[in-house]
Design an enzyme around this catalytic site. Structure first.
Site, PDB file in Angstrom:
ATOM      1  N   HIS A   1       3.115 -10.866 -41.338  1.00 31.35           N
ATOM      2  CA  HIS A   1       3.788 -10.501 -40.087  1.00 31.35           C
ATOM      3  C   HIS A   1       2.792 -10.643 -38.942  1.00 31.35           C
ATOM      4  CE1 HIS A   1       6.419  -8.691 -37.293  1.00 31.35           C
ATOM      5  NE2 HIS A   1       6.562  -7.473 -37.796  1.00 31.35           N
TER       6      HIS A   1
ATOM      7  N   HIS B   1       8.619 -19.558 -40.756  1.00 30.63           N
ATOM      8  CA  HIS B   1       9.202 -18.353 -40.165  1.00 30.63           C
ATOM      9  C   HIS B   1      10.478 -18.019 -40.903  1.00 30.63           C
ATOM     10  CE1 HIS B   1      10.714 -15.571 -37.139  1.00 30.63           C
ATOM     11  NE2 HIS B   1       9.473 -15.504 -36.706  1.00 30.63           N
TER      12      HIS B   1
ATOM     13  N   ASP C   1       2.152 -17.626 -33.596  1.00 26.48           N
ATOM     14  CA  ASP C   1       0.771 -17.264 -33.886  1.00 26.48           C
ATOM     15  C   ASP C   1      -0.158 -18.466 -34.014  1.00 26.48           C
ATOM     16  OD1 ASP C   1       1.075 -14.533 -33.886  1.00 26.48           O
ATOM     17  OD2 ASP C   1       1.823 -14.509 -35.943  1.00 26.48           O
TER      18      ASP C   1
HETATM   19  N1  COA Z   1       2.759 -23.148 -45.459  1.00 25.38           N
HETATM   20  C1  COA Z   1       3.159 -23.821 -46.574  1.00 25.38           C
HETATM   21  N2  COA Z   1       4.305 -23.549 -47.219  1.00 25.38           N
HETATM   22  C2  COA Z   1       5.081 -22.587 -46.721  1.00 25.38           C
HETATM   23  C3  COA Z   1       4.736 -21.858 -45.565  1.00 25.38           C
HETATM   24  C4  COA Z   1       3.509 -22.178 -44.936  1.00 25.38           C
HETATM   25  N3  COA Z   1       3.110 -21.524 -43.847  1.00 25.38           N
HETATM   26  N4  COA Z   1       5.707 -20.963 -45.288  1.00 25.38           N
HETATM   27  C5  COA Z   1       6.636 -21.097 -46.255  1.00 25.38           C
HETATM   28  N5  COA Z   1       6.251 -22.064 -47.119  1.00 25.38           N
HETATM   29  C6  COA Z   1       6.994 -22.513 -48.302  1.00 25.38           C
HETATM   30  C7  COA Z   1       6.828 -21.507 -49.426  1.00 25.38           C
HETATM   31  O1  COA Z   1       5.696 -21.788 -50.197  1.00 25.38           O
HETATM   32  C8  COA Z   1       8.121 -21.668 -50.152  1.00 25.38           C
HETATM   33  O2  COA Z   1       8.019 -22.816 -50.948  1.00 25.38           O
HETATM   34  P1  COA Z   1       8.733 -22.889 -52.399  1.00 25.38           P
HETATM   35  O3  COA Z   1      10.204 -22.729 -52.096  1.00 25.38           O
HETATM   36  O4  COA Z   1       8.333 -24.204 -52.914  1.00 25.38           O
HETATM   37  O5  COA Z   1       8.154 -21.720 -53.163  1.00 25.38           O
HETATM   38  C9  COA Z   1       9.144 -21.956 -49.067  1.00 25.38           C
HETATM   39  O6  COA Z   1       8.367 -22.498 -47.970  1.00 25.38           O
HETATM   40  C10 COA Z   1       9.885 -20.720 -48.593  1.00 25.38           C
HETATM   41  O7  COA Z   1       8.949 -19.688 -48.329  1.00 25.38           O
HETATM   42  P2  COA Z   1       9.368 -18.148 -48.274  1.00 25.38           P
HETATM   43  O8  COA Z   1       8.108 -17.324 -48.244  1.00 25.38           O
HETATM   44  O9  COA Z   1      10.366 -17.854 -49.334  1.00 25.38           O
HETATM   45  O10 COA Z   1      10.114 -18.101 -46.904  1.00 25.38           O
HETATM   46  P3  COA Z   1      10.144 -16.901 -45.913  1.00 25.38           P
HETATM   47  O11 COA Z   1      11.282 -17.110 -45.019  1.00 25.38           O
HETATM   48  O12 COA Z   1      10.058 -15.612 -46.636  1.00 25.38           O
HETATM   49  O13 COA Z   1       8.768 -17.162 -45.122  1.00 25.38           O
HETATM   50  C11 COA Z   1       6.941 -16.472 -43.828  1.00 25.38           C
HETATM   51  C12 COA Z   1       8.455 -16.697 -43.894  1.00 25.38           C
HETATM   52  C13 COA Z   1       6.545 -16.209 -42.369  1.00 25.38           C
HETATM   53  C14 COA Z   1       6.558 -15.275 -44.695  1.00 25.38           C
HETATM   54  C15 COA Z   1       6.188 -17.721 -44.359  1.00 25.38           C
HETATM   55  O14 COA Z   1       6.605 -18.858 -43.657  1.00 25.38           O
HETATM   56  C16 COA Z   1       4.670 -17.595 -44.281  1.00 25.38           C
HETATM   57  O15 COA Z   1       4.056 -17.018 -45.189  1.00 25.38           O
HETATM   58  N6  COA Z   1       4.034 -18.166 -43.208  1.00 25.38           N
HETATM   59  C17 COA Z   1       2.636 -18.032 -43.015  1.00 25.38           C
HETATM   60  C18 COA Z   1       2.316 -16.696 -42.352  1.00 25.38           C
HETATM   61  C19 COA Z   1       2.689 -16.631 -40.897  1.00 25.38           C
HETATM   62  O16 COA Z   1       2.368 -17.545 -40.123  1.00 25.38           O
HETATM   63  N7  COA Z   1       3.336 -15.535 -40.503  1.00 25.38           N
HETATM   64  C20 COA Z   1       3.681 -15.272 -39.098  1.00 25.38           C
HETATM   65  C21 COA Z   1       5.161 -15.270 -38.911  1.00 25.38           C
HETATM   66  S1  COA Z   1       5.506 -15.112 -37.181  1.00 25.38           S
END
Ligand code: COA
Length: 381
Positions: A225, A264, A317
């Site tokens: 987050h 996201h 971010d």
């Molecule tokens: N880099 C590489 N792969 C990513 C990714 C990233 N930043 N974000 C998501 N993915 C991939 C996951 O590995 C997953 O792949 P899979 O289906 O092969 O396992 C798929 O995309 C879905 O990810 P998931 O975590 O289920 O989606 P989500 O909607 O829960 O994810 C976040 C949202 C923000 C948690 C995720 O994108 C993330 O961890 N981002 C990095 C952290 C970040 O920048 N957070 C700030 C948010 S404002």
């Protein structure tokens, strides 16, 4: 042993669950659109100020000049924190700045004259006070932990400029102050994200604003987050040179690791807030003679192009960390920066929840063993 009933359809992570209605912000993740109270984030980032956005979020409409002056005056007057809270900060100074902030806001509850008054009027007054006090805590803690005295707030400066002043002890130039002002505008509100949801859950029990903000601060701390900007900047520093980006990122992707600052839960195209931070990172980098960080970030964007097809794009971010870094803000203050900006959004969500409250209490589907025989301790060996 009997087994639990068959699995109902789960909404893990509450993905896709629409919790309630809101008039605070609108997010279209497919179109990359964000509105605060109906106003486009691009207009607000380019033409508004954080103080005006605080008014917009708390009171639901843009202020008149006089209303804005009144709110601005109240914010400036509310910045000092009680000496007792300063003492608490000194006591816990070695902890992570988010833990210190959470602890200090919790301590403020002991000194606010209206802590337990959950009426709308009192909550609005507390929202203004807390929004004003949070930057003072963050800056004072940083001064204390680096062996310096806190810098008292300067009522001649706006919210963003005063924060930089309290942190560095010097009045910032206009460009630096505006970059942080825009950063705060961009972070001010974002629907029922994890921290705003935590704040809503807290007040849904009848608890007060201070309790809700403490919950929100605890929730914001996590790297999925609030922690992403810090993680991006760490990655950029580890990469070190634009020429090293390709190898580094290819390796990360091959290992199935996540690129911080991308992806996201809601946006499947570029986060509309990212473009403003991108511009600030470029301009500040050039101005301060450090264009390298921006170049590394832009190369990361190019190398990660294949992720875009999977709906993983830049979030707010990605460039924010570079802006903070260029302004001399230490990495572990990046999440507190996010918190300073998010204060009005959390407060607006709390007010909305209070106005039309229902206890938020989902269910869990039990998958553990059932009806086990209790064996007395002395018979367990
Ligand atoms: N880099 C590489 N792969 C990513 C990714 C990233 N930043 N974000 C998501 N993915 C991939 C996951 O590995 C997953 O792949 P899979 O289906 O092969 O396992 C798929 O995309 C879905 O990810 P998931 O975590 O289920 O989606 P989500 O909607 O829960 O994810 C976040 C949202 C923000 C948690 C995720 O994108 C993330 O961890 N981002 C990095 C952290 C970040 O920048 N957070 C700030 C948010 S404002």
């Amino acid at each position: 042993m009997s087994l639990p009933a068959s699995t109902p359809e789960l909404a893990r992570g509450l993905k896709g669950v629409v919790l309630d209605t809101t008039e605070t912000s609108f997010i279209d993740g497919e179109a990359g659109k964000l509105l605060y109270r109906g106003y486009n984030i691009h207009d607000l980032a380019e033409r508004s100020t954080f103080e005006e956005v605080v008014y917009l979020l708390l009171y639901g409409r843009l202020p008149t000049r006089r209303e804005l002056e009144e709110l601005d005056g109240a914010l400036r007057r509310s910045r000092p924190i009680p000496q007792e809270v300063m003492d608490v900060i000194r006591l816990v100074q070695g902890a992570h700045p988010m833990d210190v902030l959470r602890t200090a806001v919790s301590a403020l509850a002991a000194f606010d004259p209206e802590t337990t008054d959950t009426s709308e009027e009192a909550t609005l007054r507390k929202a203004v006070r807390l929004t004003a006090q949070v930057p003072t805590i963050v800056a004072a803690h940083h001064r204390i932990r680096t062996g310096r005295e806190p810098v008292p707030p300067n009522p001649d400066l706006n919210h963003a400029a005063n924060f930089l002043y309290m942190l560095h002890g010097e009045v910032p130039d206009e460009e630096a102050a505006r970059a942080i002002d825009v950063d705060f505008v961009l972070h001010a509100e974002h629907g029922s994200n994890a921290s705003a949801f935590a704040a809503r859950v807290t007040v849904s029990t009848g608890a007060d604003l201070h309790a809700a903000i403490v919950s929100a601060l605890g929730t914001l701390k996590g790297p999925l987050h609030g922690g992403a900007a810090e993680a991006v900047m760490r990655m950029v520093q580890e990469i070190g040179e634009p020429e090293r980006v390709d190898d580094y990122i290819q390796r990360m992707l091959a290992e199935g690791r996540r690129i911080m600052g991308m992806g996201h839960r809601v946006y499947k195209v570029e986060d509309p807030r990212a473009r403003h931070m991108r511009q600030k990172a470029r301009i500040l980098g050039e101005k301060l003679g450090q264009p390298k960080w921006y170049r590394i970030l832009e190369r990361i964007v190019e190398v990660t192009a294949p992720l875009r097809a999977r709906g993983i794009s830049l979030n707010v971010d990605f460039f924010a960390g570079a802006v903070y870094y260029l302004l001399g803000i230490p990495e572990d203050l990046f999440i507190p920066m996010f918190a300073i900006g998010r204060m009005p959004g959390w407060c607006a969500q709390v007010l909305e929840q209070m106005r039309n409250n229902i206890l938020i209490r989902p269910l869990l589907h039990y998958t553990g063993p059932m009806d086990l025989e209790y064996v007395p301790l002395e018979e367990r060996g």
